[in-house]
Every structure is written in structure tokens, then in C-alpha cells.
Design a protein around this motif. Structure first.
Motif, PDB file in Angstrom:
ATOM      1  N   GLY A 262       0.821  -1.204   0.000  1.00 54.39           N
ATOM      2  CA  GLY A 262       0.000   0.000   0.000  1.00 54.39           C
ATOM      3  C   GLY A 262       0.852   1.248   0.000  1.00 54.39           C
ATOM      4  O   GLY A 262       2.085   1.176   0.027  1.00 54.39           O
ATOM      5  N   VAL A 263       0.189   2.383  -0.015  1.00 51.06           N
ATOM      6  CA  VAL A 263       0.892   3.663  -0.088  1.00 51.06           C
ATOM      7  C   VAL A 263       1.479   4.044   1.264  1.00 51.06           C
ATOM      8  O   VAL A 263       2.624   4.487   1.361  1.00 51.06           O
ATOM      9  CB  VAL A 263      -0.060   4.765  -0.588  1.00 51.06           C
ATOM     10  CG1 VAL A 263       0.621   6.133  -0.532  1.00 51.06           C
ATOM     11  CG2 VAL A 263      -0.529   4.466  -2.003  1.00 51.06           C
ATOM     12  N   LEU A 270       4.500  -0.977  -2.618  1.00 48.27           N
ATOM     13  CA  LEU A 270       3.224  -0.997  -3.312  1.00 48.27           C
ATOM     14  C   LEU A 270       3.108  -2.181  -4.264  1.00 48.27           C
ATOM     15  O   LEU A 270       2.033  -2.764  -4.413  1.00 48.27           O
ATOM     16  CB  LEU A 270       3.039   0.327  -4.073  1.00 48.27           C
ATOM     17  CG  LEU A 270       1.752   0.514  -4.876  1.00 48.27           C
ATOM     18  CD1 LEU A 270       0.535   0.487  -3.957  1.00 48.27           C
ATOM     19  CD2 LEU A 270       1.810   1.829  -5.648  1.00 48.27           C
ATOM     20  N   ASP A 271       4.206  -2.556  -4.893  1.00 50.44           N
ATOM     21  CA  ASP A 271       4.151  -3.600  -5.917  1.00 50.44           C
ATOM     22  C   ASP A 271       4.274  -5.012  -5.342  1.00 50.44           C
ATOM     23  O   ASP A 271       4.270  -5.990  -6.093  1.00 50.44           O
ATOM     24  CB  ASP A 271       5.242  -3.383  -6.962  1.00 50.44           C
ATOM     25  CG  ASP A 271       6.654  -3.497  -6.376  1.00 50.44           C
ATOM     26  OD1 ASP A 271       6.830  -3.138  -5.200  1.00 50.44           O
ATOM     27  OD2 ASP A 271       7.561  -3.935  -7.095  1.00 50.44           O
ATOM     28  N   SER A 272       4.381  -5.163  -4.037  1.00 57.49           N
ATOM     29  CA  SER A 272       4.563  -6.492  -3.453  1.00 57.49           C
ATOM     30  C   SER A 272       3.259  -7.294  -3.501  1.00 57.49           C
ATOM     31  O   SER A 272       2.163  -6.744  -3.406  1.00 57.49           O
ATOM     32  CB  SER A 272       5.055  -6.385  -2.006  1.00 57.49           C
ATOM     33  OG  SER A 272       4.089  -5.749  -1.189  1.00 57.49           O
ATOM     34  N   VAL A 298      -5.634  -5.089  -2.356  1.00 56.73           N
ATOM     35  CA  VAL A 298      -4.595  -5.389  -3.348  1.00 56.73           C
ATOM     36  C   VAL A 298      -4.665  -4.331  -4.455  1.00 56.73           C
ATOM     37  O   VAL A 298      -5.740  -3.818  -4.760  1.00 56.73           O
ATOM     38  CB  VAL A 298      -4.784  -6.819  -3.922  1.00 56.73           C
ATOM     39  CG1 VAL A 298      -6.103  -6.957  -4.668  1.00 56.73           C
ATOM     40  CG2 VAL A 298      -3.611  -7.244  -4.775  1.00 56.73           C
ATOM     41  N   TYR A 299      -3.506  -4.011  -5.020  1.00 60.87           N
ATOM     42  CA  TYR A 299      -3.437  -3.003  -6.084  1.00 60.87           C
ATOM     43  C   TYR A 299      -3.024  -3.561  -7.444  1.00 60.87           C
ATOM     44  O   TYR A 299      -3.447  -3.060  -8.467  1.00 60.87           O
ATOM     45  CB  TYR A 299      -2.440  -1.897  -5.696  1.00 60.87           C
ATOM     46  CG  TYR A 299      -2.973  -0.903  -4.698  1.00 60.87           C
ATOM     47  CD1 TYR A 299      -3.718   0.201  -5.103  1.00 60.87           C
ATOM     48  CD2 TYR A 299      -2.729  -1.058  -3.335  1.00 60.87           C
ATOM     49  CE1 TYR A 299      -4.203   1.122  -4.186  1.00 60.87           C
ATOM     50  CE2 TYR A 299      -3.214  -0.149  -2.418  1.00 60.87           C
ATOM     51  CZ  TYR A 299      -3.949   0.936  -2.845  1.00 60.87           C
ATOM     52  OH  TYR A 299      -4.448   1.841  -1.944  1.00 60.87           O
ATOM     53  N   THR A 300      -2.155  -4.554  -7.472  1.00 65.76           N
ATOM     54  CA  THR A 300      -1.466  -4.937  -8.708  1.00 65.76           C
ATOM     55  C   THR A 300      -2.186  -6.046  -9.463  1.00 65.76           C
ATOM     56  O   THR A 300      -2.940  -6.838  -8.876  1.00 65.76           O
ATOM     57  CB  THR A 300      -0.046  -5.429  -8.380  1.00 65.76           C
ATOM     58  OG1 THR A 300      -0.150  -6.627  -7.583  1.00 65.76           O
ATOM     59  CG2 THR A 300       0.732  -4.369  -7.603  1.00 65.76           C
ATOM     60  N   LEU A 320      -4.070  -0.253  -9.828  1.00 63.16           N
ATOM     61  CA  LEU A 320      -3.025  -0.559 -10.802  1.00 63.16           C
ATOM     62  C   LEU A 320      -3.412  -1.721 -11.706  1.00 63.16           C
ATOM     63  O   LEU A 320      -2.559  -2.282 -12.411  1.00 63.16           O
ATOM     64  CB  LEU A 320      -1.703  -0.866 -10.081  1.00 63.16           C
ATOM     65  CG  LEU A 320      -1.196   0.229  -9.135  1.00 63.16           C
ATOM     66  CD1 LEU A 320       0.156  -0.150  -8.554  1.00 63.16           C
ATOM     67  CD2 LEU A 320      -1.121   1.581  -9.835  1.00 63.16           C
ATOM     68  N   ALA A 321      -4.675  -2.075 -11.735  1.00 67.17           N
ATOM     69  CA  ALA A 321      -5.152  -3.195 -12.545  1.00 67.17           C
ATOM     70  C   ALA A 321      -4.889  -2.962 -14.027  1.00 67.17           C
ATOM     71  O   ALA A 321      -4.992  -1.834 -14.522  1.00 67.17           O
ATOM     72  CB  ALA A 321      -6.643  -3.407 -12.315  1.00 67.17           C
TER      73      ALA A 321
END
Length: 483
Positions: A262-263, A270-272, A298-300, A320-321
Motif C-alpha cells: 500500500g501507499v 506498493l508492488d509487493s 490489493v493493487y497490482t 493498478l489493474a
């Protein structure tokens, strides 16, 4: 009480705070508090002080009325996203919408409420809220007395309801006692669908431990956030399943897992990607055995796809999808709980370049995310995720009004009412409030707003709820009426 500057025996008017009598009283009081906290949690402790004068945040009561109510002279937004309807009346009885009637319907014993030609609509639903963590800083949340944290949360709960948000899906934190207090009328606030502690892997987005607390040994005590029910750290399928079952035991209506960085994270980038697919599936299976579901932070793309393959029903954030991930959500019928994280007046301010860069990536991804969700017809939910930001809580509904840059106003309003009500319905038998939410239809729970504004043109009226929300009803009880 006079300052304790005297060392003589207690004379009239002198401070007696060191007297044996007062010390015995203090010892008995603290022992009773400890016993009550052990047996009944924070709500039991608060019961000790029920006779004291409380601030309005924990003492406000709805206007009690006996018998049915008949609303008339309004334009109706029913939560579906369709056009406003006219020449209708609405009968409310015993906490539910009994009937939609013709505009000139006879009262038949009901108390009549003239809405003055305004818009009547369902109460708003925030699908990603942190009831006990929104109005307190992260430092205070990690260090303050639990009683203080819960009192602040109770005050914010009333403010949340007074903004017209009648239901929230709590996305993690110790909200069980607050929910109970609201449901029992001890304090005022929205309906809470609690997730309980956020379940995180070691080094994950919910691992708030200090560096000196690592490594954890087999006899190491839990960290303070774990003890207070903010998070639960779990590694491996068996531990994840155990922590999931613990939250279900405590009354979770859905389960929250941290599936990526997260931020604002102290450790995880963030990319983990976090939790293996097997670990995620363990939580999903435990939740499904209880008739409910898992939501995943989740972001990625990698984390989104892993979560969906594991059976998660709701992706939280996901800015970030990529297109493949969004098509997967659409194909599987997965909900996308997306927040308008934009670098604007509502964004958190970070002192370091690394987090500002992560925030920039998420803000850029937000615009693309809404475009993809709209084009590929994903089940989209509205939430805010205001967290550790007391300064941002008053602007709660700006997070809804700003979505009109991506969608027409009635579609946005349907997202925050009828669509979010469908998402809450995924809790199935674990729903604490059986019945339809977010819609105005026969049999639905009576959560209603009467507003000054025209949602067919814009939602700007929501940014000033004190002025523009003229009536607020939850569960058939009126909490505000300035008609």
C-alpha cells in the motif's frame, strides 16, 4: 479539586486524593473495570459511566414515534439508477418500507410528513470504511488508551450517520463493540458490517510492529495492534484459517485479507504480492463454510488475479489493474470496491518521496481504473477508505460527488445505494441486518434521506450535508428532521 500542596491531615477544603478511603475506592474501581473489560469488552466498561453526563456524540437519541409514517410530496430516487419518479407516497412501519403508493394516498392512521417537493432517496452506504480508525491519527491508534480510541470512534459514528451514511462495510478494525453499542441504542451511528481484524502476513500491509519487535519467537506476546483487534498476523494455511475462524467467531460479516502493498505502508512496497494462493484460499474456504466471503486489499494485476483464483469476492482498491485483470473480474462476477484516490484536497500528505511516488502511481491508475470498470462492465462499489485522517472525515461525501467526472450523477448515486446494498448482501446468513438495503421498495429496511438538491444534475449538495440533508432516517427512526 484544589492542588495537592498540603501534607497535613485532611482538613475541611484540603485535597483528599491521597486518603486511604479514596485509594481503596480507586483500587476497587480499577479492579471492576478490569473485570468488566475481561468479561464484556469496552461496552461493559462504558456501562460503569452510564449515569454521567455524556457529550452529544454518545447520548443523542432518535425522535421516537409510534405508528406508521406516510411521506408525500417528493420526487423519488429508489436506488436503481433510474430517473426520478413523481406522484408517489411512501409508507413506513416497524422499521421497513411497507408500501409505495399513489401520491394522493390516504394516511389511514399514519403520521404524514410533507417533503416539500424535495428528493427522497435511500440512505448512503460506504463499502470501505474503518469505523474505529477513521477519526484518529495512526500514532494515536497505536499508542492511545483503548477506551479513548473507542470514545472517539463513537463520536465519529454519529457524525457519519449525520452525513447521511446509514450503513458501512467495515474493512478492518475493532468495530464489534461499537456495532453492538449502536444496535442497542447506547450510541448513535450507521449499521456496521464488521470484518474484524485485518488479516496480514508477516511484513504485510497489516504488520504494524516496530523493528525491535522482530523476530517473533514462539513465546513472544502479540503486538498492541493485534491485542486490540486491529490486525491479525498469520503465515501459512493453518494460521490463516485459524485467524479467519476467530473473526467469524467474534461476529465478522465478511473477512478482510491484505493481499498486497500500500501507499502508507511502513515496510511493504506498493508492488509487493502478499499471501500465497493457498493461504488466500484457506481464508476463502473458512468464510464460505460460514456462508460469507473474503475481501482482499490489493493493487497490482498479479495480486488481483491471485485473489480471484483463490475465490475472493471483492477486490479492494486495485488502481493498478491492467485490462486482463479487469476482464477476469468481469468474467468471474467479482466486485471491484474502488475509491477515487486522486491527488486532490482529500489526499493524505506524506513527508517522504517514496510514498509520494506511490501515491502518484495510484492517482494515475485511478482514472484508468474507472474507465476500465465502465467499459468492461464490472460490478463496481463505492467506498472511501478514509483512514487515520480526522482532518479528512468531514469531507466524506466529496469522495462520492467527485465521481461525476467519470459517471452521470444518478449512476454514481445508485452505486452508493442500491449497488452497494447488493454487495452487503454477499454476507448471506452472516448479515447482521437481514433485509434489503440501499433500495426503496416494499419490504426494504427503512433507511431514508430527504435532500435539498437535484441528483439528476449533480451531487454537489452532498458536500454540505448539514445544510442539504433535511431528514435522516435509519431503521424507521428519524435522527434529523428540519423539514
Amino acid at each position: 479539586m484544589r492542588a495537592c500542596t498540603q501534607s497535613v491531615a485532611h482538613t475541611h477544603g484540603a485535597c483528599c486524593c491521597g486518603s486511604p478511603l479514596l485509594q481503596r475506592f480507586h483500587q476497587r474501581m480499577m479492579a471492576d473495570i478490569s473485570r468488566r473489560h475481561f468479561l464484556g469488552g469496552a461496552a461493559a466498561v462504558m456501562a460503569l459511566f452510564a449515569g454521567l453526563h455524556a457529550p452529544r456524540a454518545v447520548s443523542a437519541q432518535p425522535q421516537e414515534r409510534s405508528g406508521p409514517l406516510l411521506f408525500y410530496n417528493f420526487r423519488l430516487f429508489d436506488g436503481s439508477g433510474g430517473t426520478l419518479r413523481e406522484n408517489v407516497a411512501l409508507r413506513v412501519e416497524e422499521g421497513r418500507i411497507q408500501a409505495l403508493l399513489a401520491g394522493d394516498a390516504e394516511p389511514q392512521g399514519a403520521e404524514m410528513i410533507d417533503c416539500g417537493g424535495r428528493v427522497l432517496m435511500p440512505g448512503l452506504i460506504d463499502a470501505h470504511w474503518h469505523s474505529t480508525l477513521v477519526a484518529i491519527t495512526q500514532t494515536a491508534a497505536m499508542t492511545a488508551d483503548p477506551g479513548y480510541i473507542h470514545l472517539v470512534a463513537a463520536r465519529e459514528a454519529e457524525r457519519t450517520l449525520m452525513r447521511g451514511v446509514t450503513s458501512v462495510r467495515d474493512a478492518g478494525g475493532p468495530s464489534f463493540a461499537l456495532k453492538r453499542a449502536i444496535d442497542e441504542g447506547v450510541v448513535t451511528g450507521p449499521r456496521i458490517f464488521p470484518a474484524g481484524a485485518m488479516i496480514s502476513q508477516t511484513s504485510g500491509h497489516g504488520d504494524f510492529r516496530m523493528r525491535y519487535e522482530v523476530p517473533r519467537g514462539t513465546t513472544t506476546p502479540l503486538s498492541e495492534p493485534e491485542r486490540q483487534g486491529v490486525v491479525a498476523i498469520a503465515d501459512g494455511e493453518a494460521e490463516v484459517m485459524r485467524r479467519t475462524r476467530e473473526q467469524l467467531m467474534l461476529g465478522a460479516s465478511q473477512i478482510k485479507l491484505m493481499g498486497g502493498g500500500g501507499v502508507a505502508s511502513a515496510y511493504d512496497p506498493l508492488d509487493s504480492t502478499q499471501f500465497t494462493e493457498r493461504e488466500l484460499r484457506a481464508a476463502v474456504e473458512a468464510a464460505e463454510d460460514w456462508g460469507t466471503y473474503v475481501m482482499v486489499h490489493v493493487y497490482t494485476p498479479r495480486g488481483i488475479q491471485r485473489s480471484i483464483r483463490a475465490g475472493a469476492k471483492s477486490i479492494e482498491h486495485g488502481q493498478l489493474a491492467d485490462e486482463e485483470s479487469v476482464r477476469m473480474m468481469a468474467g468471474e462476477g467479482t466486485w471491484w470496491s474502488l475509491q477515487p484516490f486522486l491527488q486532490d484536497e482529500d489526499a493524505n500528505v506524506y513527508p517522504d518521496e517514496a510514498r509520494r511516488e506511490a501515491q502518484r502511481q495510484v492517482a494515475e491508475g485511478t482514472e484508468r481504473a474507472y474507465e476500465l470498470a465502465q467499459r468492461l462492465d464490472v460490478r463496481l462499489a463505492w467506498g472511501t477508505d478514509i483512514l487515520f485522517s480526522p482532518q479528512n472525515a468531514p469531507g466524506h461525501l466529496r469522495h462520492l460527488a467527485k465521481l461525476t467526472r467519470f459517471y452521470d450523477p444518478l449512476t454514481v448515486l445508485a452505486m452508493a445505494t442500491g449497488r452497494n446494498g447488493e454487495l452487503l448482501g454477499l454476507s448471506g446468513p452472516r448479515s447482521p441486518y437481514p433485509g434489503t438495503l440501499g433500495r426503496i421498495e416494499e419490504g426494504a429496511l427503512a433507511d431514508l434521506l430527504v435532500v435539498d438538491g437535484d441528483p439528476s444534475r449533480d451531487l454537489d449538495f452532498l458536500t454540505d450535508p448539514d445544510r442539504n440533508l433535511r431528514l435522516i432516517m435509519k431503521d424507521g427512526r428519524i435522527y434529523k428532521n428540519t423539514l
